[in-house]
Design a protein around this motif. Sequence first.
Motif, PDB file in Angstrom:
ATOM      1  N   UNK A 166       0.824  -1.218   0.000  1.00 37.79           N
ATOM      2  CA  UNK A 166       0.000   0.000   0.000  1.00 37.79           C
ATOM      3  C   UNK A 166       0.854   1.262   0.000  1.00 37.79           C
ATOM      4  N   UNK A 167       2.046   1.158   0.604  1.00 38.89           N
ATOM      5  CA  UNK A 167       2.951   2.323   0.636  1.00 38.89           C
ATOM      6  C   UNK A 167       3.703   2.483  -0.682  1.00 38.89           C
ATOM      7  N   UNK A 168       3.556   1.509  -1.579  1.00 38.98           N
ATOM      8  CA  UNK A 168       4.196   1.623  -2.896  1.00 38.98           C
ATOM      9  C   UNK A 168       5.519   0.898  -3.006  1.00 38.98           C
ATOM     10  N   UNK A 169       5.835   0.049  -2.023  1.00 35.10           N
ATOM     11  CA  UNK A 169       7.105  -0.686  -2.057  1.00 35.10           C
ATOM     12  C   UNK A 169       6.949  -1.905  -2.972  1.00 35.10           C
ATOM     13  N   UNK A 170       7.992  -2.183  -3.759  1.00 33.67           N
ATOM     14  CA  UNK A 170       7.987  -3.373  -4.622  1.00 33.67           C
ATOM     15  C   UNK A 170       8.312  -4.597  -3.781  1.00 33.67           C
ATOM     16  N   UNK A 171       7.272  -5.326  -3.370  1.00 37.00           N
ATOM     17  CA  UNK A 171       7.508  -6.470  -2.490  1.00 37.00           C
ATOM     18  C   UNK A 171       6.494  -7.567  -2.808  1.00 37.00           C
ATOM     19  N   UNK A 172       6.942  -8.802  -2.752  1.00 37.86           N
ATOM     20  CA  UNK A 172       6.064  -9.956  -2.991  1.00 37.86           C
ATOM     21  C   UNK A 172       6.301 -10.974  -1.884  1.00 37.86           C
ATOM     22  N   UNK A 173       5.339 -11.899  -1.739  1.00 35.98           N
ATOM     23  CA  UNK A 173       5.532 -12.991  -0.786  1.00 35.98           C
ATOM     24  C   UNK A 173       5.967 -14.226  -1.574  1.00 35.98           C
ATOM     25  N   UNK A 174       6.997 -14.915  -1.064  1.00 34.43           N
ATOM     26  CA  UNK A 174       7.529 -16.103  -1.739  1.00 34.43           C
ATOM     27  C   UNK A 174       7.414 -17.291  -0.788  1.00 34.43           C
ATOM     28  N   UNK A 175       7.275 -18.507  -1.349  1.00 31.45           N
ATOM     29  CA  UNK A 175       7.124 -19.684  -0.477  1.00 31.45           C
ATOM     30  C   UNK A 175       8.388 -20.030   0.299  1.00 31.45           C
ATOM     31  N   UNK A 176       9.536 -19.583  -0.183  1.00 31.07           N
ATOM     32  CA  UNK A 176      10.797 -19.929   0.500  1.00 31.07           C
ATOM     33  C   UNK A 176      11.870 -18.914   0.147  1.00 31.07           C
ATOM     34  N   UNK A 177      12.869 -18.815   1.001  1.00 29.21           N
ATOM     35  CA  UNK A 177      14.034 -17.978   0.703  1.00 29.21           C
ATOM     36  C   UNK A 177      14.798 -18.581  -0.478  1.00 29.21           C
TER      37      UNK A 177
END
Length: 536
Positions: A166-177
Motif C-alpha cells: 500500500x505504501x508503494x514498495x515493490x515487495x512480494x511474498x515467496x514460499x521460501x528464501x
Amino acid sequence: MAEHDRSTRSTTKHKHTREKSKRSNNSVWSATAPKMRSQSLKTNAKADVCVVGAGIAGLTTAYLLALEGKSVIVIDKIGVDQGETINTSAHLSNEIDATYRDITRYHGAKGARLAAQSHTEAINRIEAIVSEEKIDCDFARVDGYLFLGPGDSEETLDRELEAAQNAGVQVTKEPALPFQIAPGPCLHFSNQAQFHASKYMDGLARAFKRAGGKIYSKVEAKEIKGGESANIKLANGRTITADAVVVATNTPVNDWMTMHTKQAAYRTYVIGVPVALDSVPAGLYWDTEDPFHYVRVQRINEGEKSRDILIIGGEDHKTGQNEDLENRYARLLSWGRTHFPGLPDPEFRWSGQIMDTVDGLAFIGRNPGDDQNVYIVTGDSGVGLTHGTIAGMLITDLIMGRENPWSVLYDPARKSPLAALIFAKENLNVAAQYTDWITPGEVSSPEEIQPGTGAILRNGLSKIAAYRDAQGKLHERSAVCTHLGCIVAWNGSENSWDCPCHGSRFDPDGKVLNGPAIAPLEPVETEKSSTATAND
Ligand code: FES
C-alpha cells in the motif's frame, strides 16, 4: 550497527579511550579502506553553511549544497567517517525498521507512501552519486528478504506485505528464501542495495572537496547559535560564522531536552565471519524476531585475492541498561551457526548506536524553538544511511528555499499523538534511571575492581566511575552524566561509560564518545577520591 544500517536497530519500541584490545570496535569497513586525512581549523572561518558532523547525513548535505554553489565548511570532532556511519552493516533498504504497518499507523497512508518514496529516492541518489563521482565502493543492487523468526506466524509477513505494498514498495511474498537459511515463506523486496560504507564515505568526502567544500577534523563545536548569522564556537576558542548551520551529530548536541524526549538510544552488535567465496548469495536478509537479526555478505578484494565476509547483526538493547554485553557477540555467532552451519570464529566485531524515534522516522529540518537558520538531523531509527541521505536532499531544499514533499513528514517539531504510549513509556524509563542516585555502589572499594574493568563506587553522597586499566592504574571520574545528570554504567564490552537516559557515552577517562553530552565526566576531587586505598 548496523542500515540495516540495520544501519544498527530493533523492530519495535515496542522496540574510549577505546583501548587497543580485543574489546575495540573492529568493523570490516574501517579495516579494509583507507582513512581520509583532513586538517584541523586553527583560525576563525566564514561560509554560507557550516555542517557539524562528517557522517553520511552531514557529508551528503554538504556535498549537495556545494553543488548548488554554496560555500560549505564541515567540521567533525574526530574526522570523516569516524562516527556511526561506519558502525552500520551497510544495508540500503526501503523497508523501514519500524515496519510499514507501524509507519502507516503513526503517519497515515499518505505518510507511509512518502516514507517509502523518500527511502527509495535515497538509494537512487546514492547510486547516482556513486556513478557521477566514480566512487569505487562496491555499490550493488541486491534483493532483500524478510523471513520468520522462531515461533512467529505467517500473519506477520502478510500484514507487513499489505502495508508495504500500500505504501508503494515493490515487495512480494515467496514460499521460501532463495537460499536456505531458514524454512518457510518470506517477503521479497526488489531493488535494494549495499555498499562498502567507508569507501563510499571516502569518495563522498573527496567529491565534496572537488566541489569546493572544506572539511576540518578534530574540531569540536562547543556552542551553536542561530540568528542573522549563525555562530559556532569551537573548543579551541575559534569561531565559525555562517548563514546557516546544520547539526548532523547523530544526536543533536545543540539541543538540551526537547529532541531527547522523542527518541531513545540503543546499542546493536555486528560480527564479520569469513566464509567460502560465493557460498552465500548477495542479498539483504533479516528476520522478524525482536530484536531482529540482519545478515549480508561483503566481498573483500586484497590484491589478486578475494574473500567473503558474512556480516551478522542484532542483539540490540537500550544503551547503558544491560549487563551481559560481552555475551551479545557470542549469541550472534551461535545464531549464525544455527543458520550457517560450520561458521568459524569472527574476524571482525563492532557495535553501534541507534537513535530510535517514537514514531519510526528520523527528525530532519529546522530545530524546534531555535532560530530559522539552525537545522538538525537525528533519529536514524536503524535506517541511518537512507535517512542520512534523505536529510541531505531535504535540508538542501530547505536552505535553497525550495518546497520539499517530505518536509512535513520529517519535521522535528511534528507531534505524534498515536505514538503517545511509546513516548510515555520511554520517558518513564528515563525517569526510573534517576533512582541510581540513591542506590549503593556496585563495589565497596577500588580493590574489588579487576584490571580492564570498571565499576561504580559510592563516596558519601557522590558516585564515582572507577576504571582499572590493564596495568593496574585506577582512573576515577564523577559518575554523573554531564548531559542531564543520570548515573553512567560500565560497558565492559566496549570499555566505556554509557548513560542509560539518553545514550551519552564516555571513554574510561571520561571523554565524550557519543552525545548528547558535550562535556567530559567531571574529575573527582583528590581529597574525595578513593584512589588512596588502591594499589596504584
Ligand atoms: Fe542525558 Fe546522560 S545522556 S542524562
